[in-house]
Enzyme design. Structure first.
Site, PDB file in Angstrom:
ATOM      1  N   HIS A   1      37.291  12.316  34.717  1.00 59.18           N
ATOM      2  CA  HIS A   1      38.012  12.766  33.430  1.00 59.18           C
ATOM      3  C   HIS A   1      38.019  11.793  32.056  1.00 59.18           C
ATOM      4  CE1 HIS A   1      41.544  13.395  30.823  1.00 59.18           C
ATOM      5  NE2 HIS A   1      41.084  14.452  30.703  1.00 59.18           N
TER       6      HIS A   1
ATOM      7  N   ASP B   1      36.793  18.259  28.238  1.00 61.12           N
ATOM      8  CA  ASP B   1      38.185  17.651  28.185  1.00 61.12           C
ATOM      9  C   ASP B   1      38.971  18.581  27.156  1.00 61.12           C
ATOM     10  OD1 ASP B   1      40.243  16.060  28.164  1.00 61.12           O
ATOM     11  OD2 ASP B   1      39.253  14.203  27.773  1.00 61.12           O
TER      12      ASP B   1
ATOM     13  N   TYR C   1      26.387   5.839  17.712  1.00 57.86           N
ATOM     14  CA  TYR C   1      25.425   4.673  18.525  1.00 57.86           C
ATOM     15  C   TYR C   1      26.516   4.093  19.372  1.00 57.86           C
ATOM     16  CZ  TYR C   1      21.028   5.684  16.295  1.00 57.86           C
ATOM     17  OH  TYR C   1      19.945   6.318  15.828  1.00 57.86           O
TER      18      TYR C   1
END
Length: 146
Positions: free
Chosen positions: A22, A66, A116
């Site tokens: 998770h 999620d 990034y």
């Protein structure tokens, strides 16, 4: 071979998706993304010959997003001054809506250099052959409740 598993999901990729917990993040990158340098602390899986949409659709069949964050899916924002069109983002939102009731509301944007930095913390990066520009997408794993 297994029944009910999209054929595009390789044994290596299935193993990684299963290992993820998770809130772990997965980047599905386009062909221009520096997957190897961003993924020095991640698992990098080569998916050359495949595009992001087909992988995204297959992954979301087995990968819960999620529910504890507002945007478990994030796209790399277009840099100011770039005149790049991003029709692939609409494709992503259609795919996400098939697998998550929040649809496009589950999708956010992250500034390129912040994307990034967050990619450096990803559990895994899938390096695809996707040729669309700004086609990078980051998924945050949720909890399997079924």
């Amino acid at each position: 071979m297994l029944k009910g598993i999209p054929k595009i999901l390789s044994p290596e990729l299935l193993k990684v998706l299963c290992e993820m917990g998770h809130s772990d993040r997965l980047v599905i990158s386009d062909g221009n993304f520096p997957a190897e340098s961003m993924g020095k602390n991640a698992i990098v899986i080569r998916c050359d010959g495949h595009g992001v949409p087909e992988l995204l659709d297959a992954i979301l069949q087995v990968f819960p997003l999620d529910t504890y964050v507002e945007t478990p899916v994030n796209l790399m924002e277009v840099m100011p001054g770039d005149t790049v069109e991003t029709p692939i983002w609409d494709t992503y939102k259609e795919i996400i809506a098939k697998h998550d009731s929040r649809g496009a509301k589950a999708v956010g944007n992250i500034e390129r250099f912040q994307f990034y930095e967050e990619a450096k913390c990803a559990y895994a990066i899938l390096a695809t052959g996707e040729s669309a520009l700004y086609a990078n997408i980051m998924l945050q794993k949720g909890v399997v409740t079924e």
